[in-house]
Design an enzyme around this catalytic site. Structure first.
Site, PDB file in Angstrom:
ATOM      1  N   HIS A  98     -34.270  32.778  62.310  1.00  0.00           N
ATOM      2  CA  HIS A  98     -34.914  34.095  62.253  1.00  0.00           C
ATOM      3  C   HIS A  98     -35.820  34.188  61.016  1.00  0.00           C
ATOM      4  O   HIS A  98     -37.001  34.519  61.126  1.00  0.00           O
ATOM      5  CB  HIS A  98     -33.826  35.174  62.221  1.00  0.00           C
ATOM      6  CG  HIS A  98     -34.345  36.573  62.231  1.00  0.00           C
ATOM      7  ND1 HIS A  98     -34.391  37.350  63.375  1.00  0.00           N
ATOM      8  CD2 HIS A  98     -34.840  37.357  61.249  1.00  0.00           C
ATOM      9  CE1 HIS A  98     -34.902  38.533  63.091  1.00  0.00           C
ATOM     10  NE2 HIS A  98     -35.176  38.562  61.794  1.00  0.00           N
ATOM     11  N   GLU A  99     -35.237  33.899  59.862  1.00  0.00           N
ATOM     12  CA  GLU A  99     -36.012  34.049  58.621  1.00  0.00           C
ATOM     13  C   GLU A  99     -37.124  33.011  58.519  1.00  0.00           C
ATOM     14  O   GLU A  99     -38.188  33.291  57.962  1.00  0.00           O
ATOM     15  CB  GLU A  99     -35.087  33.976  57.400  1.00  0.00           C
ATOM     16  CG  GLU A  99     -33.989  35.046  57.358  1.00  0.00           C
ATOM     17  CD  GLU A  99     -34.505  36.471  57.520  1.00  0.00           C
ATOM     18  OE1 GLU A  99     -35.688  36.723  57.229  1.00  0.00           O
ATOM     19  OE2 GLU A  99     -33.724  37.340  57.973  1.00  0.00           O
ATOM     20  N   HIS A 142     -40.069  34.446  60.307  1.00  0.00           N
ATOM     21  CA  HIS A 142     -40.829  35.328  59.397  1.00  0.00           C
ATOM     22  C   HIS A 142     -41.646  34.494  58.406  1.00  0.00           C
ATOM     23  O   HIS A 142     -42.817  34.778  58.148  1.00  0.00           O
ATOM     24  CB  HIS A 142     -39.870  36.216  58.603  1.00  0.00           C
ATOM     25  CG  HIS A 142     -39.295  37.382  59.369  1.00  0.00           C
ATOM     26  ND1 HIS A 142     -40.086  38.320  59.994  1.00  0.00           N
ATOM     27  CD2 HIS A 142     -38.014  37.777  59.579  1.00  0.00           C
ATOM     28  CE1 HIS A 142     -39.306  39.249  60.568  1.00  0.00           C
ATOM     29  NE2 HIS A 142     -38.045  38.933  60.339  1.00  0.00           N
ATOM     30  N   GLU A 188     -41.484  40.887  63.316  1.00  0.00           N
ATOM     31  CA  GLU A 188     -40.218  40.670  64.014  1.00  0.00           C
ATOM     32  C   GLU A 188     -40.412  39.822  65.276  1.00  0.00           C
ATOM     33  O   GLU A 188     -39.491  39.120  65.696  1.00  0.00           O
ATOM     34  CB  GLU A 188     -39.591  42.031  64.352  1.00  0.00           C
ATOM     35  CG  GLU A 188     -38.146  41.960  64.792  1.00  0.00           C
ATOM     36  CD  GLU A 188     -37.158  41.645  63.668  1.00  0.00           C
ATOM     37  OE1 GLU A 188     -37.569  41.558  62.489  1.00  0.00           O
ATOM     38  OE2 GLU A 188     -35.959  41.482  63.979  1.00  0.00           O
TER      39      GLU A 188
END
Lengths: 498, 498
Positions: free
Chosen positions: B263-264, B267, B293
């Site tokens: 997820h990170e 980003h 997101e």
């Protein structure tokens, strides 16, 4: 309130920018990924320019004038005004274009130095060094300092210091350290100092735990600071409540980390002990490099290189490295105090260390006021080194290329290291007078007593007094090399049976 | 040059201050010792005030006016002018005293929330939440926004978004997700999903090495960024060439770290892919939370929760944890895709996640425009939760106290998470059209193909287009929930044999 309040607000703004620069500089050495370098240089230069702009602002000058009278009877304000006025006077004389150009040249020179040192190629560094010497001379001219250029540089790094003060001081030191070294060398031929077993390995994690324990026992508050790793150990009092220092690890040499940690913790304790009520003003800052170095050297040498220290830390050390053959405190201490001429300043013992400094001092004098050409630096360095240390420098990497300072344009910085050594010994002498035998306190585990004394006499003072006045107030007499010489002669006489 | 140059210099100064705030904020979450908190809050507030002052400066307004015509034919400049004008309009309407007071109240509320959540004591948090709701309403009034207050909040976090757009979107989602969930629950009674062995332990060092490998394979450049540890994983595009993200470790649950890292990293890849030539200007920044997101959810779910991913990463995983019984990619993927209603949003699967968001959306609407009193929040939350999820919330820690957002005064933020989910599925659909079967690419190890597509269609665009226009340009049609619903229905039908 009024002018004083307004002045302090502006001063705090400038110092906040300074703390941010310090933080981003710390991060650069400890964490920054390689590709972040360009943006980091950019923002650090931007912050420097922001500070400069605020420092030369007319309104700041008006506020300094407005509080001048009030500052006479307000020593806290007086210390801040003194420091800000000094910084402002300099900033006003240095055009922003010059400051930016100098910063750029220093940045380039540092990169060139790193490559030149790796290749031991002085010729590759010489043009950059020449440029920095030229710009430094130009800077002295812009500052309008009277007398020899080198005096202005010395004053830059330790306010009030001059060649007139250093020359006899260094001569006196040399007169006694050189014969002492000769006697030690003669004695150690018969009874060589013990060493750690050459084949021993010291796991990093155990070194780290041991060093954290020593640092905490010295009084470092890990709730108000951090210990990290960087290529070159350093300490940074970034923010009130957040002081950080670094160390490095060598699996073969646990003393490299230990004494780096004790040294940097000494600096960091000074920062943690500064008066928070004066945060972000000069009054709340450390007064000088020399005094700062006195704190690091005190813990590293006056405390760390004693049998008393090893009587407490020795068992911790052996717990950390259970496979190591047991050695008593006297043996550990002898290992930690080996005296031997070597090429590298940062690895030098207490006797030869100051000779390294004096050599650099003489060369800087010669470069700025004595006509020594940059191209002649290696030959001159090597000739002096042979004369003073009895060693032939095999390559410039081990000679005039070893230190980062000149590549940063930091000429006149080195002597503050010797001041630190001298102040540390003088502080120990006065502390002993006040609190009793420091060795006995350390051996008993009461390490807080020396720290409490330093807190009261040095740390809490911040920049209230100029360095010499601070040492005089703390110790009852003006700075003198005598306590250091007595200390080192007595210590090595005992260790080497002189 | 001229006005455009001067404008960009001023804008860059403000964004440099923003990057410094970001860096010091990152450090606070990752490194800062506890006693550094007060000084950190102080300097962050100071930096915010510095930015505010520069944003409302008359000269900035004059420069914006001066370039208005030029910006019409210069889309890069236009994007920057649009964003700065919007920020400036808001800054001009918010008195500095209000901004400072709001910041202080948020800071206090955050501390109160942490304690209240730990004690599951909503009553202790309620007065703080009430104060933030009141000040948020006051802020909307000061901003002079027309229409319902909540629309202004939605627009705050995702430019251009309104209840008129969200209401039908969410209703449509709910209409299909609720029956899907019911079918999955029914199916999983007969064939429960596999899980990792409950007794297995996954050493942190092995988790870290595995996750770094996944992140690097996704394309994260570790020479231009870092991975660290913090309580709540986050990502921060601090500087050009220096993007950092964090994760956390749980020895019992390696998927917690893995999917946080994916997820990170999603980003962070967006940040690393932003156009450096526009650094420190809005044109060079990510356009919105929703689009951000979409990047994190794309890698976490559309890539990370697939059999194709596990066909490549499964062997790495088993190499990292050699004691674990061998499981094939299909099994690993089923473990990673378990659907089950639960109390905690951040632990939710792809089906229930958006229901968590909609619940918060409905409650925020009710608090700002529907007359829901803060004191009635827990009862309302719990009643809706029982209705939607079939679960009885046993304590507010697992209910309306679970998220940090409201304690930060971030009302209107949650819906951007659902936008991200929808955009991610729409991007996958368009990407598949352009580069072929993405699962096949991932299974073959060619992970750079999806990244290259995202770089060109999303990352390099920075803030050139507004979010909806960006998605439309990238995918060929306006944002729609259909690709997400198709994706999740197809995926879970296959996994659960519906």
């Amino acid at each position: 309130m009024g002018a004083k309040h307004d002045l302090l607000e502006r001063v705090k703004d400038i110092h906040r920018l300074g703390s941010i620069q310090g933080h981003l500089g710390w991060d650069r050495e400890v964490l920054m990924p390689p590709k972040g370098a360009a943006a980091r240089s950019d923002v650090l230069a931007w912050l420097a320019a922001e500070s400069h702009r605020r420092m030369v602002d007319d309104d700041l000058g008006a506020l300094l004038d407005a509080v001048a009278e009030e500052a006479v009877d307000d020593p806290d304000l007086g210390a801040t005004v003194r420091d800000v006025q000094r910084s402002r006077d300099r900033a006003l004389r240095l055009p922003e274009s010059f400051v930016a150009d100098f910063a750029r040249k220093r940045s380039i020179a540092q990169g060139a130095w790193q490559e030149a040192r790796a290749a031991s190629d002085f010729a590759a560094f010489a043009p950059h060094l020449q440029a920095l010497v030229n710009m430094t001379k130009q800077r002295v001219n812009l500052l309008g300092a009277e007398g020899p250029a080198y005096n202005a540089l010395l004053d830059d790094y330790e306010i009030g210091s001059t060649m007139a003060a250093y020359d006899p001081l260094f001569a006196g030191l040399k007169d006694r350290l050189v014969p002492l070294l000769a006697r030690i060398m003669a004695a150690s031929k018969d009874t060589p100092m013990p060493t750690l077993p050459a084949e021993a390995r010291f796991p990093i994690a155990a070194q780290e735990a041991f060093c954290r324990k020593v640092s905490a026992h010295m009084g470092f508050d890990f709730e108000a600071g951090r210990m990290d790793v960087s290529t070159h150990p350093f300490s940074a009092g970034l923010w009130p409540g957040d002081t950080r220092f670094t160390t490095r690890f060598d699996e073969r040499d646990p003393f490299s980390c230990l004494y780096a940690v004790m040294h940097e913790t000494g600096h960091a304790l000074y920062e943690q002990g500064l008066p928070g009520v004066h945060a972000f003003t000069p009054r709340g800052k450390a007064i000088s490099l020399g005094v700062h170095e006195s704190q690091s050297r005190f813990w590293e040498n006056q405390i760390g290189r004693t049998e008393a220290f090893w009587s407490v830390a020795g068992p911790w050390f052996h717990d950390a490295f259970p496979n190591l053959p047991k050695m008593d405190a006297a043996t550990m201490n002898r290992i930690a105090n080996k005296v031997e001429p070597g090429f590298i300043r940062v690895e030098a013992d207490e006797v030869t260390y100051n000779l390294h400094i004096m050599l650099r001092y003489e060369l800087e004098k010669a470069m700025f006021d004595g006509g020594l050409a940059v191209e002649d630096l290696p030959a001159t360095w090597n000739a002096m080194f042979l004369d003073w240390f009895g060693l032939d420098v095999p390559e410039d990497r081990l000679g005039c290329l070893q230190d980062i300072h000149w590549s940063m344009g930091a000429f006149g910085y080195f002597p503050t290291y010797t001041l630190g050594n001298l102040y540390a010994a003088q502080l120990l002498e006065a502390m002993t007078h006040d609190v009793g035998d420091v060795d006995a306190l350390i051996a008993s585990g009461a390490w807080s007593a020396p720290l409490a004394w330093l807190r009261e006499r040095i740390h809490e003072r911040g920049s209230l007094h100029l360095p010499e006045a601070l040492i005089e107030e703390a110790t009852g007499r003006a700075p003198t090399p005598e306590p250091f010489l007595t200390y080192v002669e007595r210590k090595d006489s005992a260790l080497y049976g002189l």
